[in-house]
Design an enzyme around this catalytic site. Structure first.
Site, PDB file in Angstrom:
ATOM      1  N   HIS A  70       0.829  -1.224   0.000  1.00  0.00           N
ATOM      2  CA  HIS A  70       0.000   0.000   0.000  1.00  0.00           C
ATOM      3  C   HIS A  70       0.859   1.269   0.000  1.00  0.00           C
ATOM      4  O   HIS A  70       0.507   2.266   0.626  1.00  0.00           O
ATOM      5  CB  HIS A  70      -0.934   0.035   1.209  1.00  0.00           C
ATOM      6  CG  HIS A  70      -1.929  -1.086   1.241  1.00  0.00           C
ATOM      7  ND1 HIS A  70      -3.185  -0.980   0.702  1.00  0.00           N
ATOM      8  CD2 HIS A  70      -1.841  -2.349   1.744  1.00  0.00           C
ATOM      9  CE1 HIS A  70      -3.837  -2.121   0.881  1.00  0.00           C
ATOM     10  NE2 HIS A  70      -3.046  -2.969   1.501  1.00  0.00           N
TER      11      HIS A  70
ATOM     12  N   ASN B  27     -10.248  -2.875   2.332  1.00  0.00           N
ATOM     13  CA  ASN B  27      -9.901  -2.889   0.907  1.00  0.00           C
ATOM     14  C   ASN B  27     -11.150  -2.666   0.071  1.00  0.00           C
ATOM     15  O   ASN B  27     -12.261  -2.659   0.596  1.00  0.00           O
ATOM     16  CB  ASN B  27      -9.292  -4.239   0.520  1.00  0.00           C
ATOM     17  CG  ASN B  27      -7.826  -4.367   0.932  1.00  0.00           C
ATOM     18  OD1 ASN B  27      -7.147  -3.370   1.182  1.00  0.00           O
ATOM     19  ND2 ASN B  27      -7.345  -5.589   1.009  1.00  0.00           N
TER      20      ASN B  27
ATOM     21  N   HIS C 136      -4.142   1.248  11.887  1.00  0.00           N
ATOM     22  CA  HIS C 136      -3.914  -0.010  12.612  1.00  0.00           C
ATOM     23  C   HIS C 136      -5.259  -0.687  12.849  1.00  0.00           C
ATOM     24  O   HIS C 136      -6.150  -0.095  13.468  1.00  0.00           O
ATOM     25  CB  HIS C 136      -3.231   0.308  13.944  1.00  0.00           C
ATOM     26  CG  HIS C 136      -2.905  -0.913  14.755  1.00  0.00           C
ATOM     27  ND1 HIS C 136      -3.060  -2.196  14.293  1.00  0.00           N
ATOM     28  CD2 HIS C 136      -2.417  -1.032  16.010  1.00  0.00           C
ATOM     29  CE1 HIS C 136      -2.690  -3.045  15.221  1.00  0.00           C
ATOM     30  NE2 HIS C 136      -2.300  -2.378  16.281  1.00  0.00           N
TER      31      HIS C 136
HETATM   32 FE1  HDE Z   1      -2.501  -4.769   5.606  1.00  0.00          FE
HETATM   33  N1  HDE Z   1      -0.703  -3.959   6.072  1.00  0.00           N
HETATM   34  N2  HDE Z   1      -1.823  -6.579   6.217  1.00  0.00           N
HETATM   35  N3  HDE Z   1      -4.221  -5.668   4.959  1.00  0.00           N
HETATM   36  N4  HDE Z   1      -3.160  -3.035   4.933  1.00  0.00           N
HETATM   37  C1  HDE Z   1      -0.353  -2.683   5.873  1.00  0.00           C
HETATM   38  O1  HDE Z   1       0.728  -1.300   7.427  1.00  0.00           O
HETATM   39  C2  HDE Z   1      -0.731  -6.786   6.972  1.00  0.00           C
HETATM   40  C3  HDE Z   1      -4.535  -6.985   5.048  1.00  0.00           C
HETATM   41  C4  HDE Z   1      -4.415  -2.738   4.473  1.00  0.00           C
HETATM   42  O2  HDE Z   1      -3.307   3.502   3.917  1.00  0.00           O
HETATM   43  C5  HDE Z   1       0.961  -2.319   6.492  1.00  0.00           C
HETATM   44  O3  HDE Z   1       1.028   0.923   7.690  1.00  0.00           O
HETATM   45  C6  HDE Z   1      -0.663  -8.167   7.370  1.00  0.00           C
HETATM   46  C7  HDE Z   1      -5.927  -7.192   4.775  1.00  0.00           C
HETATM   47  C8  HDE Z   1      -4.486  -1.357   4.063  1.00  0.00           C
HETATM   48  O4  HDE Z   1      -1.689   3.360   5.377  1.00  0.00           O
HETATM   49  C9  HDE Z   1       1.378  -3.627   7.204  1.00  0.00           C
HETATM   50  C10 HDE Z   1      -1.737  -8.776   6.788  1.00  0.00           C
HETATM   51  C11 HDE Z   1      -6.436  -5.948   4.508  1.00  0.00           C
HETATM   52  C12 HDE Z   1      -3.228  -0.832   4.310  1.00  0.00           C
HETATM   53  C13 HDE Z   1       0.238  -4.558   6.843  1.00  0.00           C
HETATM   54  C14 HDE Z   1      -2.471  -7.775   6.071  1.00  0.00           C
HETATM   55  C15 HDE Z   1      -5.353  -5.003   4.619  1.00  0.00           C
HETATM   56  C16 HDE Z   1      -2.426  -1.904   4.850  1.00  0.00           C
HETATM   57  C17 HDE Z   1       1.974  -1.718   5.549  1.00  0.00           C
HETATM   58  C18 HDE Z   1      -2.125 -10.247   6.824  1.00  0.00           C
HETATM   59  C19 HDE Z   1      -7.874  -5.584   4.118  1.00  0.00           C
HETATM   60  C20 HDE Z   1      -2.767   0.576   4.020  1.00  0.00           C
HETATM   61  C21 HDE Z   1       2.049  -0.253   5.900  1.00  0.00           C
HETATM   62  C22 HDE Z   1      -2.434 -10.726   8.086  1.00  0.00           C
HETATM   63  C23 HDE Z   1      -8.817  -5.803   5.196  1.00  0.00           C
HETATM   64  C24 HDE Z   1      -3.104   1.512   5.141  1.00  0.00           C
HETATM   65  C25 HDE Z   1       1.218  -0.105   7.072  1.00  0.00           C
HETATM   66  C26 HDE Z   1      -2.662   2.921   4.793  1.00  0.00           C
HETATM   67  C27 HDE Z   1      -1.108  -1.740   5.239  1.00  0.00           C
HETATM   68  C28 HDE Z   1       0.195  -5.822   7.291  1.00  0.00           C
HETATM   69  C29 HDE Z   1      -3.625  -8.068   5.307  1.00  0.00           C
HETATM   70  C30 HDE Z   1      -5.560  -3.607   4.385  1.00  0.00           C
HETATM   71  C31 HDE Z   1       2.740  -4.151   6.866  1.00  0.00           C
HETATM   72  C32 HDE Z   1       0.412  -8.799   8.227  1.00  0.00           C
HETATM   73  C33 HDE Z   1      -6.684  -8.516   4.819  1.00  0.00           C
HETATM   74  C34 HDE Z   1      -5.702  -0.630   3.478  1.00  0.00           C
HETATM   75  O5  HDE Z   1       1.439  -3.470   8.579  1.00  0.00           O
END
Ligand code: HDE
Length: 728
Positions: free
Chosen positions: A81, A154, A345
């Site tokens: 992202h 998402n 978060h």
């Molecule tokens: Fe994320 N995800 N994600 N994700 N995610 C990040 O956090 C992570 C997942 C989503 O505009 C990170 O600040 C793991 C699902 C959005 O700043 C990180 C897993 C969904 C955004 C991270 C998932 C998301 C992130 C990277 C699997 C939809 C952007 C930078 C367990 C429900 C937020 C950050 C923004 C961002 C980890 C799966 C949505 C690395 C470990 C499912 C919209 O922390």
């Protein structure tokens, strides 16, 4: 967010639109340039040297401060992202939800909860393109009276994997291949499909990713989903399951794949610009927040597991209740300070909302803090203005990099008596957060529940719910993406997976790839099993979904009755009929559309009556893919010029190819006759034909405007895509 807005320092001209700037006439604010320590700078053009032609002196603290700050201007981009755009807004509730949740912002009808939203693509880096085929992040920060609630979702309601432990594998597979960093701004080819073809649990998500949802027309025209099942908790401590939805009031719309690829070159900031311009012009994007609520007692009522993030709850089974509206009404003042430093978060929740045991959600709960620690440089990222809660923070956490708060007093521990015992814990009745007391009686195991093993029935439900053009787009997208894969074995394995979803889909894609659909897909196809696991125990189960189709899954059934903020191109040249231009413009603008006049060169054209018609873009700076529809007004000379102008003809060919609405004054029909689609024009221009084919020609200005508006609102005429294909 009003309370939190960083004060604009006086030396910055307050955001003026570029068109409003008068570079030679602007008055200086008279503010002196200073160092970061407040020392006025006398010469910002030259470094301090030993002689005019001598070496620069180390002593030059002004130079060193400036360059050092510059050297540190970048922070690590988000691992996923990375490319995003943000906006401020408010959330207002329609009705109190006290039956389900005690969350204050979901009960107080007088509350206007400030929000900050960040939309993003997932795979590309910060400088990549907006129109990549990708999932879009839809992260909302609610600044509630009880603290921050982040809904980090998402634009697709499911995910690729069921357990967070697979996330690094997924991201490594989808990001550019590690040896050569190819491809940028798109999901990787061989590595991604290699992984997907070995992970049948991704089947449902892959259908969404290959659908038009992955190439939205605008951030303002996509749905959002919390994806996981969460819990609502009411005052009595009763829980219900909840899935969150965002429903855009402009409907859900996408572009064509060929168009998406073109936009990536013509305007890689297409979505970012669209969001920014809509807000600047007052066309504030709006979404309704929806919830699907399932009583705790119904947890096992479905033929899928509510804790499995690869499943939706079809809206036909549990309707989406619309509970409030979010309006985005203010652009950020500074991209870095706000959008880039926003720290979302999934674990930021408020009393009345709680987690479930969805193993994907559980893994996310520690990942987000961890990521902010490295990205934003330490544990005080909550003090950055965009991340600050609107309620005051009182706790015993202290110090760390970039600490802003100046804590007073001697006690920074609890319990204490030297500090009068402050700060004190809040009882649940005083708004203290108390976790839902879910009963746990289990063995500690590394295992996947068998109730997660049905990987294909909802993928099939999705496919069956699509209209014919949407199905064609899915077939084309699979054929394109898998066509980019070089390893034939991976392509073949994917055909095997597709055959478990839908035989027709598999055979169409197999045909495009020059492969055959296997009688029986390769076994075992599931490599997501433990080392000691028995492959036979991990075979996907085949559940026949109780639902054959879900109307809510097709974009065909979306809102198609408004043209607010749609961009319409008028193709003109000298000699144009200015009255036609003005009449059509007035009609479109009164419905909220944006009109751009496009001519062979910039500045202005002279109409047939000698009037100057200002020009917004030339054929060199504009492209049809940046517009929703095209209009060609009359005027003998203008029409003659356009007919012979290759760029104008190309503009129309492309607009036709991408199934957009096209209108022309009867006098201008010869411009349409110069195109590739001349022999594919409808036989008549009755209202019925116009609304079926999307091409309107008339000598009656009023009628033309009325039908053109209706046609633009329909968004696209996908039905003409296959039979009326034209090169462009
Ligand atoms: Fe994320 N995800 N994600 N994700 N995610 C990040 O956090 C992570 C997942 C989503 O505009 C990170 O600040 C793991 C699902 C959005 O700043 C990180 C897993 C969904 C955004 C991270 C998932 C998301 C992130 C990277 C699997 C939809 C952007 C930078 C367990 C429900 C937020 C950050 C923004 C961002 C980890 C799966 C949505 C690395 C470990 C499912 C919209 O922390």
């Amino acid at each position: 967010m009003a309370k939190q807005k960083i004060k604009q320092s006086k030396d910055q001209p307050v955001n003026k639109k570029i068109e409003e700037l008068e570079p030679d006439k602007e008055q200086s604010t008279g503010q002196f340039l200073t160092t970061n320590q407040g020392v006025k700078v006398n010469d910002d053009q030259n470094s301090l040297k030993g002689g005019e032609r001598g070496a620069t002196l180390l002593e030059d603290f002004i130079l060193r401060e400036k360059i050092t700050h510059f050297d540190h201007e970048r922070i690590p981009e988000r691992i996923v992202h990375a490319r995003g755009s943000g906006a401020h807004g408010v959330f207002k509730l329609y009705e109190p939800l006290n039956k389900y949740t005690k969350a204050h912002f979901l009960n107080d009808m007088t509350a206007e909860t400030p929000v900050f939203v960040r939309f993003s693509t997932v795979a590309g880096s910060r400088g990549s393109t907006d129109l990549a085929r990708d999932v879009r992040g839809f992260a909302v920060k609610f600044y509630t009276q009880e603290g921050i609630f982040d809904l980090v979702g998402n634009n697709m309601p499911v995910f690729f994997i069921q357990d967070a432990i697979k996330f690094p594998d997924l991201v490594h597979a989808v990001k550019p291949e590690p040896d050569n960093e190819i491809p940028q701004a798109a999901s990787a080819h061989d590595t991604f499909w290699d992984f997907i073809s070995l992970m049948p649990e991704s089947a449902h998500m892959i259908m969404w990713l290959m659908s038009d949802r992955a190439i939205p027309r605008s951030y303002r025209m996509m749905e959002g989903f919390g994806v996981h099942t969460f819990r609502f908790i009411n005052e009595k401590g009763e829980a219900s399951f909840v899935k969150f939805h965002w429903k855009p009031l402009l409907g859900v719309h996408s572009v064509a794949w060929d168009e998406a690829q073109n936009i990536s070159g013509k305007d890689p900031d297409f979505h970012r610009r669209d969001l920014w311009e809509a807000i600047e012009s007052g066309a504030f994007p709006e979404w309704e927040l929806g919830v699907q609520i399932v009583p705790e007692a119904d947890e096992f009522k479905f033929d899928f597991d509510l804790l499995d993030a690869t499943k939706i709850i079809p809206e036909e089974l549990v309707p989406v209740k619309r509970i409030g509206k979010m309006t985005l009404n203010r652009n950020p003042d500074n991209f870095f300070a706000e959008t880039e430093q926003a720290a979302f978060h999934v674990g930021h929740i408020v009393p009345g909302i709680d987690f479930t045991n969805d193993p994907l959600l559980q893994g996310r709960l520690f990942s987000y803090t961890d990521t902010q620690l490295i990205r934003l440089g330490g544990p005080n990222f909550h003090e950055i203005p965009i991340n600050r809660s609107i309620v005051p923070i009182h706790n015993n956490q202290r110090d760390g990099y970039m600490r802003q708060q100046i804590n007073k007093g001697k006690s920074s521990y609890n319990p204490n008596s030297l500090g009068n015992g402050d700060p004190i814990q809040a009882k649940a009745s005083e708004g203290g957060f108390a976790s839902y007391q879910e009963r746990i009686d289990a063995k500690k195991v590394r295992a996947r529940s068998k109730s997660f093993f049905d990987h294909f029935s909802q993928a099939r439900l999705f496919f069956n719910s699509q209209s014919d053009p949407e199905k064609n787009h899915l077939i084309d997208a699979f054929s394109f993406e898998l066509g980019k894969v070089k390893t034939v074995a991976v392509r073949q394995r994917m055909i095997g997976i597709l055959s478990l979803i839908d035989k027709g889909l598999a055979s169409e894609v197999a045909y495009a790839l020059g492969l055959k659909v296997p009688q029986k897909p390769e076994q075992p196809i599931n490599h997501s099993i433990p080392a000691d696991g028995n492959a036979a125990d991990y075979q996907p189960t085949q559940v026949e979904s109780s639902l054959a189709r879900s109307e809510a899954l097709s974009m065909k059934n979306t809102v198609k009755d408004r043209i607010i903020s749609r961009k319409i191109a008028f193709l003109v040249a000298d000699g144009v009929n200015a009255q036609s231009v003005n009449n059509m413009k007035t009609a479109l603008v009164s419905e909220g559309a944006v009109v751009h006049i496009i001519a062979p060169r910039l500045n202005a054209v002279v109409s047939m009556d000698g009037e100057e018609v200002p020009v917004d873009e030339s054929f060199l700076t504009a492209a049809s893919v940046l517009y929703d529809a095209v209009y060609v007004p009359g005027g003998t000379n203008s029409v003659a010029t356009l007919e012979a102008e290759a760029n104008a003809v190309h503009f129309l060919n492309e607009a036709f190819k991408h199934c957009k609405a096209i209108a022309a004054d009867e006098q201008a029909i010869q411009v349409l006759e110069a195109t590739y689609f001349a022999n594919k024009l409808p036989a008549d221009f009755s209202e019925e034909t116009i609304l079926a084919e999307g091409v309107a020609v008339s000598s009656d200005q009023k009628k033309l405007a009325r039908l053109f508006i209706k046609a633009i609102a329909l968004h696209r005429f996908w039905e003409r895509e296959k039979p009326r294909q034209v090169p462009a």
